[in-house]
Write a protein that holds these residues in place. Structure first.
Motif, PDB file in Angstrom:
ATOM      1  N   ALA A   3      58.565  92.744  41.791  1.00  6.96           N
ATOM      2  CA  ALA A   3      57.433  92.880  42.707  1.00  6.96           C
ATOM      3  C   ALA A   3      56.845  94.284  42.669  1.00  6.96           C
ATOM      4  O   ALA A   3      55.804  94.531  43.275  1.00  6.96           O
ATOM      5  N   ASP A   4      57.489  95.194  41.962  1.00  6.63           N
ATOM      6  CA  ASP A   4      57.107  96.600  42.040  1.00  6.63           C
ATOM      7  C   ASP A   4      55.870  97.039  41.246  1.00  6.63           C
ATOM      8  O   ASP A   4      55.435  98.188  41.410  1.00  6.63           O
ATOM      9  N   PRO A   5      55.223  96.192  40.421  1.00  9.45           N
ATOM     10  CA  PRO A   5      53.899  96.589  39.934  1.00  9.45           C
ATOM     11  C   PRO A   5      52.805  96.537  41.012  1.00  9.45           C
ATOM     12  O   PRO A   5      51.682  96.981  40.774  1.00  9.45           O
ATOM     13  N   PHE A  37      64.276  82.614  36.373  1.00  5.73           N
ATOM     14  CA  PHE A  37      63.710  83.901  36.764  1.00  5.73           C
ATOM     15  C   PHE A  37      64.528  84.557  37.860  1.00  5.73           C
ATOM     16  O   PHE A  37      65.210  83.901  38.650  1.00  5.73           O
ATOM     17  N   ALA A  38      64.457  85.898  37.866  1.00  8.17           N
ATOM     18  CA  ALA A  38      65.148  86.726  38.850  1.00  8.17           C
ATOM     19  C   ALA A  38      64.148  87.694  39.458  1.00  8.17           C
ATOM     20  O   ALA A  38      63.116  88.003  38.862  1.00  8.17           O
ATOM     21  N   MET A  39      64.473  88.212  40.643  1.00 11.59           N
ATOM     22  CA  MET A  39      63.492  88.979  41.408  1.00 11.59           C
ATOM     23  C   MET A  39      63.328  90.419  40.950  1.00 11.59           C
ATOM     24  O   MET A  39      62.277  91.011  41.113  1.00 11.59           O
ATOM     25  N   ALA A  40      64.368  91.035  40.401  1.00 15.07           N
ATOM     26  CA  ALA A  40      64.281  92.423  39.941  1.00 15.07           C
ATOM     27  C   ALA A  40      63.803  93.331  41.080  1.00 15.07           C
ATOM     28  O   ALA A  40      64.120  93.097  42.244  1.00 15.07           O
ATOM     29  N   GLY A  41      63.002  94.385  40.757  1.00 11.94           N
ATOM     30  CA  GLY A  41      62.711  95.424  41.731  1.00 11.94           C
ATOM     31  C   GLY A  41      61.572  95.108  42.671  1.00 11.94           C
ATOM     32  O   GLY A  41      60.724  94.258  42.409  1.00 11.94           O
ATOM     33  N   GLY A  42      61.562  95.846  43.773  1.00 11.08           N
ATOM     34  CA  GLY A  42      60.497  95.766  44.767  1.00 11.08           C
ATOM     35  C   GLY A  42      60.799  96.752  45.877  1.00 11.08           C
ATOM     36  O   GLY A  42      61.828  96.626  46.556  1.00 11.08           O
ATOM     37  N   TYR A  43      59.934  97.736  46.056  1.00  8.67           N
ATOM     38  CA  TYR A  43      60.193  98.837  46.980  1.00  8.67           C
ATOM     39  C   TYR A  43      58.929  99.125  47.792  1.00  8.67           C
ATOM     40  O   TYR A  43      58.456 100.255  47.854  1.00  8.67           O
ATOM     41  N   GLY A  44      58.376  98.094  48.384  1.00  9.82           N
ATOM     42  CA  GLY A  44      57.123  98.240  49.088  1.00  9.82           C
ATOM     43  C   GLY A  44      57.194  99.246  50.235  1.00  9.82           C
ATOM     44  O   GLY A  44      58.230  99.374  50.907  1.00  9.82           O
ATOM     45  N   VAL A  45      56.087  99.949  50.447  1.00 10.80           N
ATOM     46  CA  VAL A  45      55.982 100.789  51.633  1.00 10.80           C
ATOM     47  C   VAL A  45      56.280  99.936  52.863  1.00 10.80           C
ATOM     48  O   VAL A  45      56.954 100.367  53.797  1.00 10.80           O
ATOM     49  N   ARG A  46      55.801  98.717  52.850  1.00 14.52           N
ATOM     50  CA  ARG A  46      56.149  97.706  53.846  1.00 14.52           C
ATOM     51  C   ARG A  46      57.054  96.682  53.171  1.00 14.52           C
ATOM     52  O   ARG A  46      56.653  96.044  52.199  1.00 14.52           O
TER      53      ARG A  46
END
Length: 312
Positions: A238-240, A276-285
């Protein structure tokens, strides 16, 4: 009617210090939203990967050190997570979830891991919040299981669209022509020392939807030209997203959804099972990270429905 299986290990939660950058809460939030909004999913607890399964990729000494807590403090600093029995068990379950998703994908076309995508883990060490490399272990195990009933080996494509380069995966499969590693990532982002994948697509800071999707189409066409897989493992980071604090790219919600559809379309058109796997995600929210992941699952269930219709 159930359309797709998704495997989780949210019962294992790490107690992280205040201000820690790893958003542990996203996994439980994602599971709760999937249960509430996508009744087409069958949510199942992930099995733990065994020592033998992990040893298809990881060194026995490293597996033992993670299991009993004797891991070198320098490696723990690279991983960025404190050791605990829950950390060790969660790492095994994260691998087990991708293994289970791959097995389900062979039967049903598509399946998923609610976590996973731990592509910074090498054979003998972890890094970047990654302990064991779930995609690498799953690829190796699927190849071993495939050979029990097929005369020719299984070729696996790992399509890594996390915003960070899949350095551990690239290193593990370097020189192995049975696994194709594609990593499309922000050029100036972590890790500073990148490993050569079979195909690396370096993107500039601020890359937006149109440029990203064109690069993805070209990358999938190049993968097609060079490799003929029998299984796809997709890291749907999700990090793009433009709201990610560690991403450096500027994809919109529509851009992320179009990215997922292009990958799923590509696999569907070729009749390739996909996990598929979720991998990264570092949202401000953190809610934005979870929303991006929910969308990936929503789109995934649409393609899973196509698989069910195909098999009738």
């Amino acid at each position: 009617m159930r359309l797709m299986r998704a495997f989780y290990a949210t019962q294992f939660t790490l107690q992280l210090p205040p201000g820690h950058r790893f958003p542990m809460a996203k996994y439980q939030l994602l599971r709760e939203r999937l249960a509430a909004e996508l009744p087409q999913l069958e949510l199942a607890q992930a099995p733990a990967a065994t020592d033998g399964e992990l040893a298809l990729v990881h060194s026995p000494a490293y597996i033992q050190a993670i299991s009993d807590g004797s891991v070198d403090p320098r490696i723990l600093r690279e991983i960025g997570l404190p050791w605990s029995p829950a950390m060790a068990e969660r790492a095994r379950r994260s691998v087990g979830a991708t293994i289970a998703a791959c097995r389900a994908a062979f039967r049903e076309g598509m399946a998923a891991n609610i976590a996973g995508g731990t592509h910074h883990a090498y054979a003998d060490r972890g890094g970047g919040f990654c302990v064991f490399n779930d995609a690498a272990v799953a690829a190796r195990l699927m190849q071993a299981e495939w050979l029990r009933s097929h005369p020719r080996g299984l070729r696996v494509a790992i399509v890594d669209l996390d915003v960070h380069q899949g350095n551990g995966t690239a290193h593990i499969f370097r020189g192995d022509d049975s696994v194709f590693t594609l990593s499309m990532h922000a050029q100036k982002n972590f890790p500073s020392r990148k490993e050569p994948s079979d195909l690396d697509v370096d993107l500039p800071d601020g890359c937006r939807d149109e440029e990203y999707l064109l690069a993805l189409e070209q990358a999938l066409a190049e993968l097609d030209r060079r490799f003929d897989p029998g299984l796809v493992i997709y890291l749907a980071g999700a990090d793009p997203h433009e709201g990610d604090r560690l991403g450096r790219l500027k994809l919109t919600w529509d851009g992320l959804e179009a990215r997922d559809r292009r990958v799923f379309d590509w696999a569907w058109a070729r009749g390739l099972p996909l996990a598929f796997a979720m991998a990264g995600g570092y949202g401000v929210r953190i809610e934005d990270t979870v929303q991006a992941q929910v969308t990936t699952f929503r789109v995934g269930t649409q393609y899973a429905a196509r698989w069910q219709n195909r098999s009738r």
